[in-house]
Design a protein around this motif. Structure first.
Motif, PDB file in Angstrom:
ATOM      1  N   GLY A 155       0.848  -1.178   0.000  1.00  0.00           N
ATOM      2  CA  GLY A 155       0.000   0.000   0.000  1.00  0.00           C
ATOM      3  C   GLY A 155       0.888   1.234   0.000  1.00  0.00           C
ATOM      4  O   GLY A 155       2.038   1.181   0.454  1.00  0.00           O
ATOM      5  N   ASP A 156       0.356   2.355  -0.506  1.00  0.00           N
ATOM      6  CA  ASP A 156       1.181   3.570  -0.507  1.00  0.00           C
ATOM      7  C   ASP A 156       1.421   4.040   0.920  1.00  0.00           C
ATOM      8  O   ASP A 156       2.504   4.562   1.238  1.00  0.00           O
ATOM      9  CB  ASP A 156       0.556   4.682  -1.367  1.00  0.00           C
ATOM     10  CG  ASP A 156      -0.890   5.009  -1.007  1.00  0.00           C
ATOM     11  OD1 ASP A 156      -1.609   4.107  -0.526  1.00  0.00           O
ATOM     12  OD2 ASP A 156      -1.305   6.161  -1.223  1.00  0.00           O
ATOM     13  N   GLY A 157       0.444   3.820   1.811  1.00  0.00           N
ATOM     14  CA  GLY A 157       0.664   4.162   3.214  1.00  0.00           C
ATOM     15  C   GLY A 157       1.708   3.258   3.842  1.00  0.00           C
ATOM     16  O   GLY A 157       2.683   3.727   4.442  1.00  0.00           O
ATOM     17  N   ALA A 158       1.527   1.976   3.696  1.00  0.00           N
ATOM     18  CA  ALA A 158       2.454   1.004   4.291  1.00  0.00           C
ATOM     19  C   ALA A 158       3.882   1.255   3.835  1.00  0.00           C
ATOM     20  O   ALA A 158       4.837   1.087   4.612  1.00  0.00           O
ATOM     21  CB  ALA A 158       2.030  -0.410   3.919  1.00  0.00           C
ATOM     22  N   MET A 203       2.965  -1.377  -6.114  1.00  0.00           N
ATOM     23  CA  MET A 203       2.248  -0.510  -5.178  1.00  0.00           C
ATOM     24  C   MET A 203       0.828  -0.238  -5.679  1.00  0.00           C
ATOM     25  O   MET A 203       0.634   0.127  -6.836  1.00  0.00           O
ATOM     26  CB  MET A 203       2.996   0.815  -5.019  1.00  0.00           C
ATOM     27  CG  MET A 203       2.271   1.782  -4.077  1.00  0.00           C
ATOM     28  SD  MET A 203       3.144   3.326  -3.896  1.00  0.00           S
ATOM     29  CE  MET A 203       4.464   2.851  -2.804  1.00  0.00           C
ATOM     30  N   GLY A 204      -0.130  -0.446  -4.779  1.00  0.00           N
ATOM     31  CA  GLY A 204      -1.494   0.009  -5.042  1.00  0.00           C
ATOM     32  C   GLY A 204      -1.605   1.397  -4.449  1.00  0.00           C
ATOM     33  O   GLY A 204      -1.834   1.560  -3.253  1.00  0.00           O
ATOM     34  N   ASN A 205      -1.404   2.405  -5.292  1.00  0.00           N
ATOM     35  CA  ASN A 205      -1.280   3.781  -4.811  1.00  0.00           C
ATOM     36  C   ASN A 205      -2.611   4.511  -4.998  1.00  0.00           C
ATOM     37  O   ASN A 205      -2.884   5.103  -6.035  1.00  0.00           O
ATOM     38  CB  ASN A 205      -0.152   4.479  -5.578  1.00  0.00           C
ATOM     39  CG  ASN A 205       0.123   5.878  -5.056  1.00  0.00           C
ATOM     40  OD1 ASN A 205      -0.622   6.392  -4.214  1.00  0.00           O
ATOM     41  ND2 ASN A 205       1.165   6.498  -5.563  1.00  0.00           N
ATOM     42  N   ASN A 206      -3.436   4.467  -3.926  1.00  0.00           N
ATOM     43  CA  ASN A 206      -4.738   5.144  -3.975  1.00  0.00           C
ATOM     44  C   ASN A 206      -4.702   6.516  -3.308  1.00  0.00           C
ATOM     45  O   ASN A 206      -5.713   7.188  -3.186  1.00  0.00           O
ATOM     46  CB  ASN A 206      -5.834   4.260  -3.347  1.00  0.00           C
ATOM     47  CG  ASN A 206      -5.451   3.774  -1.955  1.00  0.00           C
ATOM     48  OD1 ASN A 206      -4.439   4.203  -1.412  1.00  0.00           O
ATOM     49  ND2 ASN A 206      -6.254   2.884  -1.404  1.00  0.00           N
ATOM     50  N   GLY A 207      -3.515   6.922  -2.806  1.00  0.00           N
ATOM     51  CA  GLY A 207      -3.394   8.256  -2.203  1.00  0.00           C
ATOM     52  C   GLY A 207      -4.051   8.373  -0.837  1.00  0.00           C
ATOM     53  O   GLY A 207      -4.206   9.489  -0.316  1.00  0.00           O
ATOM     54  N   ILE A 208      -4.415   7.246  -0.243  1.00  0.00           N
ATOM     55  CA  ILE A 208      -5.098   7.282   1.065  1.00  0.00           C
ATOM     56  C   ILE A 208      -4.672   6.077   1.910  1.00  0.00           C
ATOM     57  O   ILE A 208      -4.130   5.101   1.397  1.00  0.00           O
ATOM     58  CB  ILE A 208      -6.646   7.241   0.909  1.00  0.00           C
ATOM     59  CG1 ILE A 208      -7.075   5.999   0.100  1.00  0.00           C
ATOM     60  CG2 ILE A 208      -7.155   8.510   0.272  1.00  0.00           C
ATOM     61  CD1 ILE A 208      -8.586   5.803   0.046  1.00  0.00           C
ATOM     62  N   TRP A 209      -4.963   6.188   3.216  1.00  0.00           N
ATOM     63  CA  TRP A 209      -4.927   5.017   4.094  1.00  0.00           C
ATOM     64  C   TRP A 209      -6.296   4.360   3.930  1.00  0.00           C
ATOM     65  O   TRP A 209      -7.191   4.551   4.755  1.00  0.00           O
ATOM     66  CB  TRP A 209      -4.708   5.425   5.543  1.00  0.00           C
ATOM     67  CG  TRP A 209      -3.436   6.172   5.861  1.00  0.00           C
ATOM     68  CD1 TRP A 209      -3.281   7.511   5.979  1.00  0.00           C
ATOM     69  CD2 TRP A 209      -2.148   5.597   6.162  1.00  0.00           C
ATOM     70  NE1 TRP A 209      -1.974   7.815   6.317  1.00  0.00           N
ATOM     71  CE2 TRP A 209      -1.266   6.659   6.443  1.00  0.00           C
ATOM     72  CE3 TRP A 209      -1.653   4.289   6.216  1.00  0.00           C
ATOM     73  CZ2 TRP A 209       0.080   6.461   6.773  1.00  0.00           C
ATOM     74  CZ3 TRP A 209      -0.316   4.088   6.543  1.00  0.00           C
ATOM     75  CH2 TRP A 209       0.533   5.167   6.813  1.00  0.00           C
ATOM     76  N   GLY A 210      -6.457   3.623   2.856  1.00  0.00           N
ATOM     77  CA  GLY A 210      -7.775   3.178   2.435  1.00  0.00           C
ATOM     78  C   GLY A 210      -8.513   2.364   3.487  1.00  0.00           C
ATOM     79  O   GLY A 210      -9.710   2.566   3.713  1.00  0.00           O
ATOM     80  N   LEU A 211      -7.811   1.446   4.125  1.00  0.00           N
ATOM     81  CA  LEU A 211      -8.481   0.557   5.081  1.00  0.00           C
ATOM     82  C   LEU A 211      -8.958   1.316   6.309  1.00  0.00           C
ATOM     83  O   LEU A 211      -9.735   0.792   7.101  1.00  0.00           O
ATOM     84  CB  LEU A 211      -7.566  -0.607   5.462  1.00  0.00           C
ATOM     85  CG  LEU A 211      -8.175  -1.770   6.236  1.00  0.00           C
ATOM     86  CD1 LEU A 211      -7.477  -3.069   5.897  1.00  0.00           C
ATOM     87  CD2 LEU A 211      -8.083  -1.547   7.738  1.00  0.00           C
TER      88      LEU A 211
HETATM   89 MG   LIG Z   1      -3.372   3.416   0.301  1.00  0.00          MG
END
Ligand SMILES: [Mg+2]
Ligand SMILES: Cc1ncc(C[n+]2csc(CCOP(=O)(O)OP(=O)(O)O)c2C)c(N)n1
Length: 548
Positions: free
Chosen positions: A439-442, A464-472
């Motif tokens: 993840g981008d956060g991780a 990287m799954g870069n969604n620009g957020i802490w999605g979970l």
């Molecule tokens: Mg993310």
């Protein structure tokens, strides 16, 4: 000291504290150590140089400790982290805790301020032992050079004894720099306790006599080297089998009795659920499967469930228990209709997944990344998972065909394992694909350790799954409060440029049709490579809650 004296089968060893410690670990097959420099542990480095133990020096002690834990996960030998006194040790604590939750035989050797001056205020004078004690099987200080070999030998033995787990020893500066000559005990990998045969027979009879039994195999099947016995048991008893953690690959995903998508049916339809080698925790609905009787098979009585009611709970060496299941000669019900029912449901669920795995939506759906990944992964690829929603998808869509290929953080759920686990994977398996799902956060917890990959020439592919957020966290917070805070990251951040700046390679991917070619370029590159896939921030992994 000559090489023959540094024997793996006991004998006399002499030298400074570092030499004595590594000599004790050599017998258990420890061939590498993960560390970040500090004067308190120089003798351990010197010993490694003299004896050919590989030193992998990283950029954060958390990474060193995760790498050591992952070495254990990948090789079933003890993994060794050498952490300098004070902040070096405390930086490793989350990773030691992860090893504790995972039952991983991690050995941490810490530096420690000199005991001759204890209480005078030496640099980094901290008593680590009470901090480490709750998250280890053994935490202690070695008090004399003559004790080092025996204490380290004992600690490694404790780490490897089922139920396995991390151990911690710190070595005061004036102890580890001193020398001694001592006898080294023989290194023996301990077996688990013998199970009660009556409890095993009762469990086997329950499974054989059930109409709709199912089995879930977890990490201790791998740790115990019991995957062949598992296969023999489920084939003999004809039990549909699910896997989690390092249980993945213990039954190949394409085995006729392997299932993954239909675990929800256990709660509504199974009459006996057998959980082998993994706790009855949140991942397994706390051991409650509707009206099904639960059989919990554990590697040691100490890890029997305290909260869930079980119909049988054999405890002990898993190979012995599973072999007894395979040899069960009593009456048995026909599981054929149940297996066909599950297989039909499994096939239907897989067919329903296909559109999302092939989706050509823009922004890219994370599922598309997995649709492309399954086409390029070898059967023995090592897959490392570090992230939130992005790796939840991995858990669902990436299949494991061989044991010891799947590295997730386990039930402690600690973000930041990614680069440490990846470093260990490449060191343990120089010739296999190593793919890190981030993840981008991780990524922020360990991306600087791309520098370690580069310096040590350890090519791995990072996706990287870069969604620009802490999605979970963002999606659940929206669901609970109708708004969210502390959940946004930079959209479209060029983490691939970070990897390039550190000496690796990478690219950004924005279009779904570019995912597959980018993965192929990365796998062919032979260098640390980040495929930075910009994914849809509105996509949330379908889950009820991550808080319960
Ligand atoms: Mg993310
Ligand atoms: C060390 C640590 N800090 C915080 C958390 C809480 N947490 C769990 S998942 C998650 C979000 C992860 O975001 P990212 O890696 O970008 O993956 P995404 O969910 O966006 O796919 C967070 C913050 C955690 N599990 N571990």
């Amino acid at each position: 000291m000559t090489d023959t004296e540094r024997t793996t089968t006991g004998g006399t060893v002499s030298g400074h504290g570092g030499e004595l410690a590594l000599a004790a670990l050599a017998g258990f097959g420890v061939r590498e150590l993960f560390t970040l420099s500090g004067g308190h542990v120089f003798p351990l480095f010197d010993a490694a140089v003299r004896t050919g133990v590989r030193i992998v020096d990283v950029r954060h002690e958390q990474t060193a400790t995760f790498a050591a834990e992952a070495t254990a996960k990948l090789t079933r030998r003890p993994g060794l982290a050498v952490l300098t006194a004070g902040p070096g040790v405390t930086n490793g604590v989350s990773a030691v805790t992860t090893a504790s939750f995972n039952g991983s035989p991690l050995v941490v050797l810490g530096g420690r301020a000199p005991q001759g001056r204890w209480g005078s205020g030496s640099l980094q004078e901290l008593d680590h032992v009470p901090i480490l004690a709750p998250v280890t099987k053994l935490a202690a200080t070695v008090t004399a050079p003559e004790h080092i070999a025996a204490d380290v030998h004992h600690a490694a033995t404790v780490a490897l004894t089922p139920h396995r787990g991390p151990v911690f020893l710190d070595l005061p500066l004036d102890v580890v720099f001193a020398s001694a000559e001592v006898d080294l005990p023989t290194a023996v990998v301990p077996a688990g306790p013998a199970p009660d045969p009556d409890e095993v027979a009762r469990a086997a009879a329950l499974i054989a006599g059930a109409e709709r039994p199912a089995l879930v195999a977890g990490s201790d099947v791998w740790w115990d080297g019991a995957w062949e016995a598992l296969r023999a048991a489920v084939e003999a008893l004809q039990v549909p089998t699910f896997v989690n953690g390092l249980g993945r690959g213990c039954l190949p995903a394409d085995h006729p009795l392997a299932f993954s998508r239909t675990r929800g049916l256990l709660r509504s339809e199974a009459d006996v659920v057998v959980i082998v080698g993994t706790p009855l925790d949140f991942r397994l609905s706390f051991g409650s499967f509707g009206d099904a009787a639960v059989v919990h098979v554990v590697d040691h009585p100490s890890v029997r469930s305290g909260h869930a009611a079980t119909a049988a709970a054999p405890a002990g060496d898993l190979t012995t228990i599973l072999t007894a299941f395979a040899d069960h000669a009593g009456p048995r019900a026909d599981h054929g209709p149940w297996i066909r029912r599950l297989r039909d449901a499994e096939d239907a669920a897989r067919a329903a997944d296909e559109p999302r795995l092939a989706a050509d939506a823009f922004p890219i759906l994370p599922t598309r990344v997995y649709g492309e990944l399954r086409a390029v992964l070898d059967r023995d690829a090592i897959v490392v998972n570090d992230g939130g929603d992005f790796v939840s998808y991995a858990g669902k869509y990436v299949e494991s065909y061989e044991p010891g290929c799947w590295l997730d953080p386990g039930p402690y759920g600690c973000l930041g394992t990614g680069l440490g686990y990846a470093i260990a994977a490449r060191v343990a398996h120089p010739d296999r694909q190593v793919v890190v799902l981030l993840g981008d956060g991780a990524a922020g917890f360990s991306l600087m350790d791309v520098d370690t990959l580069v310096r040590h020439r350890l090519p791995v592919v990072m996706v990287m799954g870069n969604n620009g957020i802490w999605g979970l966290e963002k999606h659940p917070m929206q669901a609970v409060y109708g708004y969210d805070v502390a959940a946004d990251l930079q959209p479209g951040c060029r983490y691939d440029e970070v990897v390039r700046a550190l000496g690796g390679a990478g690219e950004v991917v924005e279009r779904p049709e570019d995912v597959g070619p980018a993965l192929r370029r990365a796998l062919a590159s032979g260098v640390p490579y980040l495929v930075n896939v910009l994914t849809d921030p509105d996509d949330a992994y379908p889950r009820s809650s991550n808080l319960a």
